[in-house]
Scaffold this motif. Structure first.
Motif: not given
Length: 535
Positions: A240, A243-244, A262, A265-266, A281
């Motif tokens: 995760g 992802d950020v 996105r 969600s992340a 994020g």
């Protein structure tokens, strides 16, 4: 068929743990643990598997039981477990509980010979000093880590010491030295010589500071390295985080409409796992929504970042500015400038120049621009150089020095191209439009406007002008152009031809215009345009 015996399940759990099959390991240990207490080693393995799967609270509870058992048999091992729990709470954003576990580790290690546990604790102390901006304490911990690394010759402690020294150098504007130390620290990480939970934290710190330095090329490079590491590690928490950071980089080039979903969600997925990364994020989500014109959505995202312990500035101040709340924006940015460290101030100074220009406070813009230029030279990153040139060029345009403005804005363009920062590139083209118009270069102005509009369209945002539109009704520049055509009697087709847009796009702009100015017909919109001098 007979159910597997407890011994068989325990063997299955241990084998799965050795193979890195975290699901099988977790499930088997969970079943055995319900039948009888797990040994200290098995409980530790269960805690680790739970962490790898993202079951953070369950992992922490098991780790606390391991700690309690170790305090009766092995003080050094217990201290190391306390360090691991301190790290877990720190990355979740709970500094007070993290400090409590650090105190337990410190008490257990008092009077013992130096060991790796001392190194990990000192690294945590350095991280805490950086978070609280206690730079004298940070320097002391860096020197202590260097001493421990030389004495212990432990790769993980060496890496921790190099990272802490790198952060210390960056915070004191010794950027090249900081980068060199960080690059060296990455070698043990890439060789899997640092435990995964600590390696993940080091990666986060590296990417966080690259982002603070607005050094997207370096951040892009390390994000790619971290992406490979995340894939190999198979860790839900750090997946995760990857992802950020990946999305922070992609904000420079990708369609904001896709990035918005996105990022949301992340960030949600990380809230209970890594509070710092989740806050970053949400802040980036707020910035994306602000630039897309979703003011309420941006405010919500900034509130979520604040709830996780992050001050959402300068985003909130720029949002207020774009809403037309110029006095509130100026107050917010001035308050933000009273805190933080020198590195944090650079991003705030950039926003302060924008807001001052919106308020026509050119003297204040000059003051902040001079400080921004000095910091850009001191830190020396391409992003900061671009920001400084962008700010100076905008100020020169407002002062009427159009030739000089074009030279400086061209410099900003070069830096932004290195950065691959497309929204900022479009903003620079917008200022160049004004400079060319001031010089009477209407063809050049039209070409620059078309380039800016093409970039905005690809990113999925409308041009906002200086710190948002100062036009009546908070209309964007393009909306003003569409409204002016309609007010002069043009049909949608004629407006589309004049502005080189599709009729569908003209229709969408008209719908937005009607909503913003509170009318429902072309006649009323034309009347409103004349009253507010839009034509």
């Amino acid at each position: 068929m007979l159910a597997p015996t407890q011994s068989d399940l325990l063997s299955t759990a241990r084998d799965a743990h050795r193979r890195g099959d975290w699901h099988a390991s977790y499930e088997a240990f969970d079943v055995v643990g319900r039948l009888a207490p797990l040994s200290t080693d098995d409980l530790d393995a269960f805690s680790f598997a739970a962490w790898r799967l993202g079951y953070i609270k369950e992992s922490s509870r098991a780790a606390e039981r391991v700690y309690a058992e170790l305090t009766r048999t092995d003080s050094t091992a217990a201290a190391m477990k306390a360090n691991e729990l301190a790290l877990a709470w720190l990355v979740r954003g709970d500094v007070n509980i993290a400090q409590g576990w650090m105190n337990r580790s410190r008490r257990l290690l008092t009077g013992l010979d130096d060991s790796a546990a001392h190194g990990y604790l000192t690294y945590l102390e350095a991280a805490m000093a950086a978070v609280t901006h206690d730079f004298d304490a940070l320097r002391r911990h860096v020197l202590r880590l260097r001493e421990l690394a030389d004495r212990l010759d432990t790769p993980a402690v060496t890496a921790l010491g190099l990272i802490a020294a790198g952060v210390d150098a960056i915070l004191h504007a010794r950027t090249a030295e900081g980068y060199a130390l960080i690059d060296e620290a990455m070698l043990p990480l890439m060789a899997d010589q640092v435990p995964i939970e600590w390696a993940g934290d080091l990666y986060c710190i590296v990417l966080h500071h690259c982002h603070k330095l607005a050094d997207l090329p370096r951040m892009r490079s390390w994000t790619q390295s971290m992406e490979q590491w995340c894939g190999v590690s198979g860790s839900v928490p750090y997946g995760g985080v990857c992802d950020v950071h990946r999305l922070q980089v992609q904000v420079g080039t990708d369609d904001y409409r896709t990035l918005e979903n996105r990022l949301a969600s992340a960030s949600r997925a990380l809230q209970d796992v890594n509070g710092w990364a989740a806050a970053e994020g949400y802040y980036q989500l707020g910035e994306v929504r602000r630039l897309m014109g979703d003011f309420d959505g941006a405010a919500t995202a900034f509130d979520q970042a604040r709830a996780l312990g992050m001050d959402p500035q300068p985003g909130e101040a720029l949002l207020a500015c774009r809403r037309g709340e110029h006095a509130g924006a100026w107050t917010a940015i001035r308050l933000a400038l009273t805190g933080g460290d020198r590195l944090d101030r650079v991003r705030l100074l950039r926003a302060a120049v924008q807001i001052a220009l919106t308020r026509d406070a050119l003297a204040e813009a000059e003051t902040h621009c001079v400080e921004l230029e000095a910091d850009a030279q001191a830190f020396g990153t391409p992003g900061f150089r671009a920001w400084a040139a962008h700010a100076r060029g905008a100020l020169l345009v407002r002062q009427g020095h159009f030739e000089q403005a074009l030279e400086v804005l061209t410099e900003a363009l070069r830096e932004y191209r290195v950065q691959q920062s497309r929204y900022d590139t479009a903003e620079v083209y917008g200022w160049m439009v004004l400079a060319h118009r001031g010089l009477g270069h209407h063809d050049a102005a039209a070409a620059d406007a078309a380039t800016a509009d093409a970039i905005y369209a690809e990113l999925g945002v409308d041009p906002a002008g200086i710190c948002g539109s100062s036009a009546p009704g908070l209309l964007t520049r393009r909306e003003c152009e569409v409204l002016a055509c309609i007010a002069r009697g043009a049909t949608n087709r004629q407006a589309a031809q004049q502005l080189f847009l599709s009729e569908k796009t003209i229709g969408r702009h008209l719908a937005n215009i009607y909503a913003k100015i509170g009318v429902s017909s072309r006649t009323a919109a034309a009347s409103w345009a004349r009253q507010h001098n839009v034509i």
